[in-house]
Design a protein around this motif. Structure first.
Motif, PDB file in Angstrom:
ATOM      1  N   THR A 156      22.334 119.204  58.426  1.00 30.87           N
ATOM      2  CA  THR A 156      22.095 119.051  59.864  1.00 30.87           C
ATOM      3  C   THR A 156      22.286 120.360  60.620  1.00 30.87           C
ATOM      4  O   THR A 156      22.188 120.373  61.850  1.00 30.87           O
ATOM      5  CB  THR A 156      23.043 117.999  60.470  1.00 30.87           C
ATOM      6  OG1 THR A 156      24.392 118.409  60.256  1.00 30.87           O
ATOM      7  CG2 THR A 156      22.813 116.635  59.844  1.00 30.87           C
ATOM      8  N   ASN A 159      19.319 124.188  58.466  1.00 35.55           N
ATOM      9  CA  ASN A 159      18.247 123.485  57.769  1.00 35.55           C
ATOM     10  C   ASN A 159      17.492 122.536  58.695  1.00 35.55           C
ATOM     11  O   ASN A 159      16.258 122.494  58.704  1.00 35.55           O
ATOM     12  CB  ASN A 159      18.849 122.697  56.592  1.00 35.55           C
ATOM     13  CG  ASN A 159      17.861 121.740  55.958  1.00 35.55           C
ATOM     14  OD1 ASN A 159      16.924 122.147  55.287  1.00 35.55           O
ATOM     15  ND2 ASN A 159      18.079 120.446  56.168  1.00 35.55           N
ATOM     16  N   TYR A 160      18.214 121.761  59.486  1.00 32.74           N
ATOM     17  CA  TYR A 160      17.580 120.785  60.380  1.00 32.74           C
ATOM     18  C   TYR A 160      16.799 121.495  61.483  1.00 32.74           C
ATOM     19  O   TYR A 160      15.717 121.058  61.874  1.00 32.74           O
ATOM     20  CB  TYR A 160      18.656 119.874  60.959  1.00 32.74           C
ATOM     21  CG  TYR A 160      18.128 118.640  61.645  1.00 32.74           C
ATOM     22  CD1 TYR A 160      17.045 117.930  61.136  1.00 32.74           C
ATOM     23  CD2 TYR A 160      18.734 118.158  62.802  1.00 32.74           C
ATOM     24  CE1 TYR A 160      16.574 116.795  61.760  1.00 32.74           C
ATOM     25  CE2 TYR A 160      18.276 117.016  63.437  1.00 32.74           C
ATOM     26  CZ  TYR A 160      17.191 116.341  62.916  1.00 32.74           C
ATOM     27  OH  TYR A 160      16.723 115.205  63.537  1.00 32.74           O
ATOM     28  N   SER A 161      17.347 122.603  61.975  1.00 27.58           N
ATOM     29  CA  SER A 161      16.637 123.383  62.997  1.00 27.58           C
ATOM     30  C   SER A 161      15.335 123.956  62.457  1.00 27.58           C
ATOM     31  O   SER A 161      14.375 124.169  63.201  1.00 27.58           O
ATOM     32  CB  SER A 161      17.522 124.523  63.504  1.00 27.58           C
ATOM     33  OG  SER A 161      18.676 124.023  64.137  1.00 27.58           O
ATOM     34  N   ALA A 162      15.299 124.209  61.131  1.00 24.45           N
ATOM     35  CA  ALA A 162      14.085 124.725  60.486  1.00 24.45           C
ATOM     36  C   ALA A 162      13.185 123.586  60.001  1.00 24.45           C
ATOM     37  O   ALA A 162      12.281 123.808  59.201  1.00 24.45           O
ATOM     38  CB  ALA A 162      14.460 125.624  59.315  1.00 24.45           C
ATOM     39  N   HIS A 163      13.448 122.364  60.497  1.00 25.51           N
ATOM     40  CA  HIS A 163      12.646 121.168  60.186  1.00 25.51           C
ATOM     41  C   HIS A 163      12.815 120.694  58.745  1.00 25.51           C
ATOM     42  O   HIS A 163      11.932 120.067  58.176  1.00 25.51           O
ATOM     43  CB  HIS A 163      11.156 121.400  60.498  1.00 25.51           C
ATOM     44  CG  HIS A 163      10.910 121.891  61.893  1.00 25.51           C
ATOM     45  ND1 HIS A 163      11.110 121.104  63.000  1.00 25.51           N
ATOM     46  CD2 HIS A 163      10.514 123.109  62.359  1.00 25.51           C
ATOM     47  CE1 HIS A 163      10.842 121.807  64.100  1.00 25.51           C
ATOM     48  NE2 HIS A 163      10.481 123.027  63.739  1.00 25.51           N
ATOM     49  N   THR A 177      14.236 124.773  52.157  1.00 18.96           N
ATOM     50  CA  THR A 177      13.424 124.734  53.372  1.00 18.96           C
ATOM     51  C   THR A 177      12.969 126.146  53.726  1.00 18.96           C
ATOM     52  O   THR A 177      13.754 127.093  53.652  1.00 18.96           O
ATOM     53  CB  THR A 177      14.242 124.138  54.538  1.00 18.96           C
ATOM     54  OG1 THR A 177      14.663 122.815  54.182  1.00 18.96           O
ATOM     55  CG2 THR A 177      13.422 124.066  55.816  1.00 18.96           C
ATOM     56  N   ARG A 186       2.622 126.253  56.458  1.00 15.35           N
ATOM     57  CA  ARG A 186       3.455 125.099  56.797  1.00 15.35           C
ATOM     58  C   ARG A 186       4.004 124.366  55.575  1.00 15.35           C
ATOM     59  O   ARG A 186       4.081 123.143  55.542  1.00 15.35           O
ATOM     60  CB  ARG A 186       2.675 124.125  57.685  1.00 15.35           C
ATOM     61  CG  ARG A 186       2.236 124.745  59.002  1.00 15.35           C
ATOM     62  CD  ARG A 186       1.635 123.743  59.943  1.00 15.35           C
ATOM     63  NE  ARG A 186       1.181 124.391  61.162  1.00 15.35           N
ATOM     64  CZ  ARG A 186       0.682 123.726  62.210  1.00 15.35           C
ATOM     65  NH1 ARG A 186       0.574 122.408  62.151  1.00 15.35           N
ATOM     66  NH2 ARG A 186       0.292 124.379  63.281  1.00 15.35           N
ATOM     67  N   ARG A 188       6.384 122.524  53.347  1.00 16.85           N
ATOM     68  CA  ARG A 188       7.429 121.628  53.813  1.00 16.85           C
ATOM     69  C   ARG A 188       8.727 121.744  53.023  1.00 16.85           C
ATOM     70  O   ARG A 188       9.707 121.073  53.344  1.00 16.85           O
ATOM     71  CB  ARG A 188       6.928 120.174  53.751  1.00 16.85           C
ATOM     72  CG  ARG A 188       5.683 119.909  54.588  1.00 16.85           C
ATOM     73  CD  ARG A 188       5.927 120.116  56.059  1.00 16.85           C
ATOM     74  NE  ARG A 188       6.897 119.178  56.604  1.00 16.85           N
ATOM     75  CZ  ARG A 188       7.312 119.179  57.864  1.00 16.85           C
ATOM     76  NH1 ARG A 188       6.872 120.098  58.705  1.00 16.85           N
ATOM     77  NH2 ARG A 188       8.191 118.291  58.281  1.00 16.85           N
ATOM     78  N   GLN A 253      20.008 111.017  62.693  1.00 20.62           N
ATOM     79  CA  GLN A 253      18.627 110.617  62.411  1.00 20.62           C
ATOM     80  C   GLN A 253      18.103 109.544  63.358  1.00 20.62           C
ATOM     81  O   GLN A 253      16.905 109.237  63.354  1.00 20.62           O
ATOM     82  CB  GLN A 253      18.523 110.111  60.958  1.00 20.62           C
ATOM     83  CG  GLN A 253      18.854 111.186  59.945  1.00 20.62           C
ATOM     84  CD  GLN A 253      18.847 110.664  58.534  1.00 20.62           C
ATOM     85  OE1 GLN A 253      17.795 110.514  57.918  1.00 20.62           O
ATOM     86  NE2 GLN A 253      20.033 110.363  57.995  1.00 20.62           N
TER      87      GLN A 253
END
Length: 255
Positions: A156, A159-163, A177, A186, A188, A253
């Motif tokens: 979170t 990593n989460y900021s980088a989708h 990621t 793009r 994933r 989430q």
């Protein structure tokens, strides 16, 4: 956990954290980390990470109270009823990542990362990375601003900021990621088994310099970064009942 605990209070330099340190140590006493049954970290997530790293050889559980900004790894601050909270706290055990980063000079730097190991471009041009997983070439060329490998506990964070995906805390997987992937466009990322050994090879490091970072241990001019789960190292984090990492990951989430 015993109700008669020896506590070591550690605090960041922030004014709120220092005020909490004075208040709590006066109320509950102060032990050294070596003598303590539990360590209480006062600050934000960054201070919590540094506390976990610094006290890891002691094998003491760490209970964080938020006197910083984000506080994802922290419990709410209150000076009242701390002994009861520590006695009732739930323990989460996490394994960090082990980074071995080799510089162009041939020097190798090792560090542990509770959240993630990231590679980032260190110049105006995008980084070019070659990715090996368990000795097999999986991606010939990733052109990007960077890439990272994270644990469930760190999923979170950057990593989460980088989708990247949020991982359940008990999952035996790691998330890879990309940061601003250009080619493959793009991309994933990937989910890998926790036991995987990952090597990022920097392509053309002279013209496309890359730095590596493991929980703020930064290494510049890297040519080769090997990452694996340090399953011989365990960090013990305490949370108030119903507010542990599993619950926090789920909550993120459904915001």
């Amino acid at each position: 956990m015993s109700k008669d605990l020896k506590i070591a209070f550690l605090a960041s330099r922030a004014r709120m954290a220092q005020a909490a340190l004075a208040e709590l140590s006066a109320a509950y006493g102060q032990s050294t980390p070596q003598e303590a049954d539990v360590i209480v970290a006062l600050g934000g997530d960054g201070f919590m990470l540094s506390t976990l790293h610094e006290t890891q050889p002691l094998d003491r559980p760490v209970y964080g109270m938020n006197r910083g900004t984000v506080g994802f790894l922290m419990n709410e601050y209150s000076a009242d009823g701390l002994m009861a909270r520590l006695t009732a706290a739930e323990e989460a055990q996490i394994n960090p990542l082990r980074m071995k980063a080799r510089r162009a000079t041939g020097e190798t730097i090792e560090a542990l990362a509770i959240n993630e190991v990231s590679l980032l471009r260190a110049g105006p041009q995008a980084a070019k990375l070659r990715i090996h997983v368990d000795g097999k070439l999986r991606m010939q060329e990733l052109v990007c601003d960077g890439a990272l490998l994270c644990t469930p506990a760190g999923s979170t964070a950057y990593n989460y900021s980088a989708h990247g995906p949020i991982l359940p805390i008990g999952a035996d997987v790691l998330a890879m990621t990309a940061v601003a992937a250009f080619r493959p466009r793009r991309w994933r990322g990937a989910l890998l088994n926790k036991s995987s050994n990952v090597i990022f090879e920097v392509v053309d490091p002279d013209h496309r310099p890359v730095m590596a970072d493991a929980d703020s241990v930064s290494v510049n001019n890297v040519t080769h970064v090997e990452i694996s789960s340090a399953q011989d190292v365990t960090h013990r984090i305490l949370f108030d009942p119903g507010h542990g990492l599993e619950e926090r990951l789920l909550r993120e989430q459904f915001v």
